[in-house]
Design a protein around this motif. Structure first.
Motif, mmCIF file in Angstrom:
data_model
loop_
_atom_site.group_PDB
_atom_site.id
_atom_site.type_symbol
_atom_site.label_atom_id
_atom_site.label_comp_id
_atom_site.label_asym_id
_atom_site.label_seq_id
_atom_site.Cartn_x
_atom_site.Cartn_y
_atom_site.Cartn_z
ATOM 1 N N VAL A 27 12.116 20.963 -29.622
ATOM 2 C CA VAL A 27 11.550 21.574 -28.420
ATOM 3 C C VAL A 27 10.189 22.144 -28.785
ATOM 4 N N SER A 65 11.374 17.638 -26.105
ATOM 5 C CA SER A 65 11.173 18.273 -24.797
ATOM 6 C C SER A 65 10.145 19.384 -24.922
ATOM 7 N N THR A 67 8.570 23.247 -23.158
ATOM 8 C CA THR A 67 8.850 24.412 -22.322
ATOM 9 C C THR A 67 7.832 25.521 -22.589
ATOM 10 N N GLY A 73 13.408 27.728 -25.897
ATOM 11 C CA GLY A 73 12.987 26.762 -26.908
ATOM 12 C C GLY A 73 13.642 26.966 -28.260
#
Length: 433
Positions: A27, A65, A67, A73
């Motif tokens: 993340v 991904s 964020t 995260g």
């Protein structure tokens, strides 16, 4: 493994995407909502060959991904990387660690499981100790270890450097953290990339020492180029002659207009300041930084001389703006100093760069950005090749000569052959030849 990358800039995004490509779940966290929105749309915040495809494939696979929520995260992450900026601090040249310290506090406040906190940002000696202190103070109950893992990525070749590194340096102080880092880098270790475990302060200093040494090699060959010009020698042959010596090596011995970029200028300055703080000044590095700064403006004088001693009212075509090819990074690019000095002399600037126009417009004024190299060259009194993009390596010199108002070219990267340029009737100036 679950990995969190705090900071989704150059180092964080490339590292995060590569770890995801190894099979880890990553993340990437960033406070800039615009950057995260663009990443969700597949738009990269930087230009780096292959990065867009690497990010897209790992997002599609569910391993990568993005964020803006740090707590989200880092949830469950076994390794949390701090990859935020450490620019030179205004006024004194020390590395600005405010972003690193802020990240450490926020991580500590949201940490719910044991994690290894990995400083990926380039930081001065002792920063890991301070990060550890800040986190313990912010959350006395948090379980964590602080590790230094400096990056050695070249812009324009970062993905290859990450996946096929010369070495991986890890500075840690306990076996549990070492085991986590060994597992994280296991895919590379199986490919026999050297995994070098050292003390945390040693790792921090290794990064600065490496960059300072490479900056020294560049500055050394640049000074040899000046001597070659005065003495009637060829710096490229000198570089080959010394580079074939295994004790020296051929890399970073290409004479040019001076180094720039996100690392060498700020890291040499930070090392100088760190050494002064410890009472052990690094005179060689001090000189390297000073000489490099002077060299960039000196390149403008070379252009003025080639243009007949005066550029007032003349048009100068500048080919290449970024500090090196295959990046859009303008930080401390030699082109900035050269263009500003030529503008101070009254020159009109037309410039072309394959990727750098948007970033250049943020730091340069009164520059006309051309659509291609030939558009930049049309009607110019002198052409200057500043960055050795592939697009400039095989220009149609007959067309170049026809487009130029006067057939004058200054090649600050020694891309072309002086004898060939003379044969084509182009007044050609290069570096150290």
């Amino acid at each position: 493994m679950r990995v969190a990358m705090i900071g989704s800039g150059y180092v964080g995004l490339v590292s995060g995407a590569c770890f995801a490509d190894f099979g880890h779940h990553v993340v990437c966290v960033d406070k800039d909502p615009g950057k995260i929105d663009r990443l969700h749309q597949g738009v990269m915040p930087i230009y780096e060959p292959g990065l867009e495809q690497l990010v897209a494939s790992n997002v599609k696979a569910g391993r990568l991904s993005f964020t803006t929520d740090l707590a989200e995260g880092i949830a469950g992450a076994e390794a949390i990387f701090i990859a935020v900026g450490t620019p030179s601090r205004r006024g004194d040249g020390h590395a600005d660690l405010s972003y690193v310290h802020a990240a450490a506090r926020e991580i500590a406040a949201n940490l719910t499981n044991y994690a290894v906190i990995v400083t990926k940002s380039t930081v001065p000696v002792g920063t890991g100790d301070e990060v550890e202190r800040i986190m313990a103070e912010a959350n006395p109950h948090a379980e964590f270890a602080v590790v230094s893992n400096p990056e050695f990525l070249r812009e324009g070749a970062a993905i290859g450097d990450f996946k096929r590194p010369d070495r991986i340096v890890v500075g840690c102080e306990n076996d549990r953290a070492r085991a986590v880092m060994a597992e994280l880098y296991r895919p590379l270790f199986l490919n026999q990339s050297p995994l070098l475990f050292v003390g945390r302060r040693t790792a921090e200093l290794t990064k600065y020492a490496a960059n300072a040494f490479l900056a020294t090699k560049i500055t050394f060959i640049n000074e040899m180029a000046d001597l070659c010009e005065a003495a009637g020698a060829n710096v490229q042959d000198v570089a080959r002659g010394i580079g074939l010596d295994n004790r020296i090596g051929s890399k970073f011995l290409h004479a040019g207009p001076g180094y720039g970029g996100s690392c060498f200028p700020k890291d040499t300055l930070a090392l100088v300041k760190t050494a002064q703080d410890f009472g052990t000044p690094v005179r060689i590095v001090e000189t390297v930084a000073a000489v490099n700064g002077q060299r960039k403006r000196a390149m403008a004088k070379k252009v003025v001389t080639a243009a007949g001693g005066d550029v007032r009212g003349k048009r100068v075509a500048v080919l290449g703006l970024t500090f090196k090819p295959n990046t859009d990074d303008m930080r401390d690019s030699p082109a900035i100093d050269i263009i500003q000095a030529l503008q101070d002399g009254g020159a009109e600037i037309r410039a072309y760069d394959p990727e750098g126009h948007e970033q250049a417009a943020m730091v340069l004024t009164n520059v006309h950005y051309a659509t291609d190299p030939y558009d930049a060259l049309e009607g110019a009194d002198v052409a200057v090749l500043v960055t050795e993009w592939d697009a400039f390596r095989a220009l149609d010199m007959d067309r170049v000569k026809a487009l130029l108002k006067s057939p004058v070219m200054v090649d600050l990267r020694n891309v072309y052959d002086p004898a060939e340029m003379a044969r084509r009737g182009i007044a050609y100036t290069s570096i150290g030849r």
